[in-house]
Each structure stands twice: as C-alpha cells, then as structure tokens.
Write a protein that holds these residues in place. Structure first.
Motif, short mmCIF file in Angstrom:
data_model
loop_
_atom_site.label_atom_id
_atom_site.label_comp_id
_atom_site.label_asym_id
_atom_site.label_seq_id
_atom_site.Cartn_x
_atom_site.Cartn_y
_atom_site.Cartn_z
N GLY A 199 0.84 -1.21 0.00
CA GLY A 199 0.00 0.00 0.00
C GLY A 199 0.86 1.25 0.00
O GLY A 199 1.87 1.31 0.72
N TYR A 200 0.47 2.23 -0.80
CA TYR A 200 1.18 3.52 -0.79
C TYR A 200 0.68 4.32 0.42
O TYR A 200 -0.53 4.34 0.69
N ALA A 201 1.59 4.96 1.11
CA ALA A 201 1.23 5.69 2.34
C ALA A 201 0.50 7.00 2.00
O ALA A 201 1.06 8.09 2.11
N GLU A 252 14.43 2.76 -10.01
CA GLU A 252 13.78 4.04 -9.75
C GLU A 252 12.40 3.95 -10.36
O GLU A 252 12.20 3.21 -11.34
N CYS A 253 11.44 4.70 -9.85
CA CYS A 253 10.08 4.57 -10.38
C CYS A 253 9.95 5.26 -11.74
O CYS A 253 10.80 6.05 -12.14
N THR A 254 8.87 4.91 -12.43
CA THR A 254 8.56 5.51 -13.73
C THR A 254 7.17 6.14 -13.61
O THR A 254 6.17 5.53 -13.99
N PRO A 269 2.36 13.86 -10.01
CA PRO A 269 3.07 13.25 -11.13
C PRO A 269 2.53 11.85 -11.47
O PRO A 269 2.84 11.33 -12.51
N CYS A 270 1.73 11.25 -10.53
CA CYS A 270 1.37 9.85 -10.77
C CYS A 270 0.03 9.55 -10.12
O CYS A 270 -0.57 10.39 -9.46
N TYR A 271 -0.39 8.32 -10.25
CA TYR A 271 -1.69 7.88 -9.71
C TYR A 271 -1.76 8.02 -8.18
O TYR A 271 -2.81 8.27 -7.61
N THR A 292 12.03 15.70 -9.97
CA THR A 292 11.91 16.03 -8.55
C THR A 292 11.06 15.01 -7.79
O THR A 292 10.75 15.19 -6.62
N TYR A 293 10.65 13.94 -8.50
CA TYR A 293 9.84 12.89 -7.84
C TYR A 293 10.58 11.57 -7.84
O TYR A 293 11.45 11.32 -8.68
N GLY A 294 10.16 10.71 -6.93
CA GLY A 294 10.75 9.37 -6.85
C GLY A 294 11.46 9.18 -5.52
O GLY A 294 11.81 10.15 -4.83
N THR A 295 11.68 7.91 -5.19
CA THR A 295 12.35 7.58 -3.93
C THR A 295 13.76 8.18 -3.90
O THR A 295 14.48 8.08 -4.89
N LYS A 300 7.60 12.29 0.11
CA LYS A 300 6.36 11.51 -0.03
C LYS A 300 6.58 10.21 -0.83
O LYS A 300 5.71 9.37 -0.90
N CYS A 301 7.72 10.10 -1.48
CA CYS A 301 8.02 8.91 -2.29
C CYS A 301 8.91 7.91 -1.54
O CYS A 301 9.24 6.85 -2.06
N ALA A 302 9.28 8.28 -0.29
CA ALA A 302 10.32 7.52 0.41
C ALA A 302 10.04 6.02 0.47
O ALA A 302 10.92 5.22 0.20
N ASP A 303 8.82 5.63 0.82
CA ASP A 303 8.56 4.20 1.03
C ASP A 303 7.82 3.55 -0.13
O ASP A 303 7.39 2.40 -0.01
N CYS A 304 7.64 4.27 -1.21
CA CYS A 304 6.82 3.73 -2.31
C CYS A 304 7.53 2.57 -3.02
O CYS A 304 8.67 2.69 -3.46
N MET A 305 6.83 1.46 -3.13
CA MET A 305 7.28 0.35 -3.98
C MET A 305 6.07 -0.17 -4.77
O MET A 305 5.99 -1.35 -5.12
N CYS A 308 2.29 0.69 -9.62
CA CYS A 308 2.06 1.66 -10.68
C CYS A 308 3.29 2.54 -10.95
O CYS A 308 3.41 3.10 -12.02
N GLY A 309 4.21 2.61 -9.98
CA GLY A 309 5.45 3.32 -10.24
C GLY A 309 6.55 2.41 -10.76
O GLY A 309 7.40 2.83 -11.55
N TYR A 310 6.53 1.16 -10.32
CA TYR A 310 7.69 0.29 -10.57
C TYR A 310 7.45 -0.82 -11.59
O TYR A 310 8.41 -1.37 -12.12
S1 SF4 Z 1 7.90 6.94 -5.95
FE1 SF4 Z 1 5.77 6.28 -6.06
S2 SF4 Z 1 4.58 8.07 -5.38
FE2 SF4 Z 1 6.63 8.81 -5.90
S3 SF4 Z 1 6.46 9.48 -8.03
FE3 SF4 Z 1 7.20 7.35 -8.03
S4 SF4 Z 1 5.32 6.13 -8.24
FE4 SF4 Z 1 4.68 8.17 -7.61
#
Ligand code: SF4
Ligand code: SF4
Length: 386
Positions: A199-201, A252-254, A269-271, A292-295, A300-305, A308-310
């Motif tokens: 789950g995304y936080a 890194e996320c897309t 930038p994303c869903y 400027t986005y991504g882990t 806000k991207c710190a814990d995202c896995m 939809c990003g990866y």
């Molecule tokens: S890390 Fe997650 S929340 Fe941040 S931009 Fe990438 S997909 Fe979106």
C-alpha cells in the motif's frame, strides 16, 4: 486500487516500438478514475476523502474516451472510487474495448453480480476485484463484514458468465507472510490471477499506522515467495517486478508509465501522488518536473514500492535486458542472500502539502460552473417566455 498485468498483455510490441522510436517517456497504462465516490470506506484508502461536491462529480463517457485517445496507452485501468457506481460505466467500457484498449475494471465487487449484464465478455476486458486477503483480513481491511463472501460470489458468477477475473491485493504491515501465502493458495483454487502491491502511504488514509516501509516490504515479500516455492501462484506481474519487491533489483520509479486522469484533470506526477493537475496529457508530460519525484528525491516517495510506479520500470528493464528477465523467470525469485543496495534518502526534498488548496480550487470551479449553468438556464427560460 491496484491493477494487474503485463504478463499476458500484448504490450511487448508497444514497448519495443517506443524504444525503436527513441521515446524517453511514454505511458503503458492509463489510470482512469471517472469518479471518487465509493460504497466502501477502507482504512488504507487515500482516494475518497473529498467533500460531497467532489465525490458527486463524474467524468462523462466522452471525457473517458478522449483521455484514452489522448494518452494512447495500450491499456486502461479503471479504479475509482467504485467504478460500478458510475451510471455510464457499461458505455465507457464498451467504447474503450471498441478502441481495442485492454480494460481492467477495478471493483470492490459489491455491485458486480448485479451489474454483469452491462458488460460482454471480451479478450480486452478484465475484472480486477479488490481482495486484500482471506475473509477475516479482507473484511477488516474494508471495514465491513460480509464483503469477502460477496466478492467471492461475484467472482464465481462473473467467471461462470465467461469473463476473465483477477484479484488485486494491497499489502499492509501486520499481514503475516503465512496468511498471504494461504490467500494466494486460495486464489489458485478460485482460478484467478493476482496482482499484489504494498500500500502507498496516502497522506489522507484514515489508518496511517500500517503502511509498510521499504525494508519491511522486501523482507515480507521474500518470506511470501519462499513459502510459494514449488506452487503455481498466478501473478499478473512481470518477474522483474516481483524480484524488485523481494529486494533483488534497484529500480527508480517511472511515474509517467501509468498516468492518472480524474475529475481534476491529469494528475501530477502519478496515480498515487496528487501534486497539481494538467489540462491535457501533453501538458502533463511537458510541464511535470519529473526529476523532482521518486524515492530518494521527495519525502512523499520515500517508502513507495507500488506497482504503478515500478511495474513500468520492470517492463522497460525486461525489454532492455531480456536475458536478465529470462534468468529471473527460470531461476525464480531469490529469497535469501544480500539485497540490492537501497536508494540514498539523504537528499530528498521535504514534502509539500497542497491537498486542501486543490480541493478548494475544485470546489470554486464547481460553484462557478453551477452558477454559469443556472444563469444560462434562466436566460433560456426568459427568451422562451419572450
Ligand atoms: S515513488 Fe511512487 S509516489 Fe513517488 S512518483 Fe514514483 S510512483 Fe509516484
Ligand atoms: S474499495 Fe477501493 S476506492 Fe473504495 S474505499 Fe476501498 S480502497 Fe477506496
């Protein structure tokens, strides 16, 4: 809500074409949210915390089709809110299938059995039913008893009518690996594919306690995959994405891979993360400051896995390095040994909080539209009377 796929989708050709055309950024899946209203209030949901005036808004069928045409992604996932509440959902899906888009209709399934007549089985249409675990776990996650049984009954009814059904599970902290494994065994018995994502936080989710951090996510998925050795769980993900969840890939996320269009416009930038909106898909691609986005770049991207990003990153990696993808497919997911190095978090920029501002702006737009519509009606009445 999560979406599945990539595994059996005919998007390989699309990916290769983008690579040959030398495109740096391109969408794989359009995340279309035609409404935010839902008939559940799950504790981990970050999508439904809006005032009624916004929850009552709907994208029209034409707006949905225009978004699909404008974006050009080969697949459209329709989360929400609960898309089956939308009165035109049958028409929206028909129009997308007619455009030969793969459609993944994400639903909590409370209305699915009742609304099956609105749809026709097609290789382009998949129902993706929200199931976060076995009965007790799922009913707790959605804060309502009986939802699991209704969802399972709807899945069976849809399958009996010839529809393809998958389930999507969002995984939170505190869900033991053994229970997740039992849930995956259950989906195999049910004969459905599964997509799974941590789950995304969401900053607006009622329960902020149970989002997984990256270390816990990797450990949990390693434990789950270890329990799955020798079993034939049917994941709707690429092998490299699963390998990433188990900590074996440094990605890194897309964020542009699954762009989101909703009643606000094209979400930057994303869903998962709403940091502003663009009027057109082109504007989204051209004006978002993607770097400027991504882990490692943004708090806000710190814990995202999240998938939809990866998942788009993993799909691109598979195209760029097919031997590696094949090796992971043959070898299976590595569940022991050192993990890939973690992204450096020391230079991420601080989170910005603009939710309230966006809501206020949308509410003013709604009030202005309503006032204009009322004035136009008044004028029409006056000219008819004259
Ligand atoms: S890390 Fe997650 S929340 Fe941040 S931009 Fe990438 S997909 Fe979106
Ligand atoms: S069913 Fe989906 S949209 Fe509805 S409350 Fe639950 S997570 Fe949110």
């Amino acid at each position: 809500m999560a979406i599945p796929f990539f595994k059996e989708m005919r998007i390989g050709g699309y990916l290769i074409k983008q690579k040959l055309l030398g495109r740096k950024r391109y969408p794989l899946v359009l995340m279309l949210e035609p409404l935010f209203r839902c008939n559940l209030a799950c504790v981990g949901c970050g999508k439904i915390d809006y005032p009624d005036a916004i929850l009552n808004r709907r994208m029209t069928a034409q707006e949905c089709w225009d978004a699909a045409d404008e974006c050009g992604a080969p697949m459209v996932a329709i989360p929400g809110g609960e898309p089956l509440i939308h009165k035109e959902i049958g028409e929206i899906v028909r129009g997308l299938v007619a455009r030969k888009k793969f459609v993944s209709l994400c639903t909590n399934a409370l209305l699915l059995e009742k609304k099956l007549d609105l749809f026709e089985p097609s290789p382009y249409l998949f129902f993706s039913v929200h199931l976060d675990g076995l009965k007790d776990h799922h009913d707790k996650a959605v804060s309502q008893k009986g939802v699991f049984d209704r969802a399972v009954s709807a899945i069976k009814a849809a399958k009996a009518r010839g529809f393809t059904v998958n389930v999507n599970a969002t995984i939170f902290d505190g869900h033991p690996a053994e229970e997740i494994a039992k849930f995956l065994d259950f989906t195999t018995e049910l004969g459905v594919g599964v997509s799974m994502s941590p789950g995304y936080a969401y900053e607006r989710a009622p329960d902020q306690e149970h989002f997984l951090n990256r270390t816990k996510t990797k450990k949990l998925f390693r434990d789950v995959f270890a329990l799955g050795k020798g079993k034939k769980w049917n994941f709707m993900h690429s092998g490299l994405f699963l390998d990433f969840l188990a900590g074996n890939q440094e990605y890194e996320c897309t964020p542009w891979g699954m762009p989101a269009r909703n009643i606000f416009g094209w979400q930057k930038p994303c869903y998962l993360l709403g940091e502003g909106y663009a009027k057109t898909f082109k504007e989204l691609m051209d004006t978002t400051d993607w770097e400027t986005y991504g882990t490692g770049k943004y708090e806000k991207c710190a814990d995202c896995m999240a998938h939809c990003g990866y998942e788009p990153t993993a799909a691109t990696a598979a195209i760029n390095n097919p031997l590696k993808a094949m090796w992971v497919a043959l070898r299976g997911i590595k569940t022991t040994g050192p993990m890939a190095p973690e992204i450096d978090m020391s230079k991420q920029r601080p989170a910005q909080y603009i939710f309230a501002e966006q809501v206020q702006k949308k509410l003013s737009d709604i009030r202005r539209d309503e006032a204009e519509a009322a004035a136009a009606k008044q004028q029409q009445k006056a000219s008819t009377a004259a």
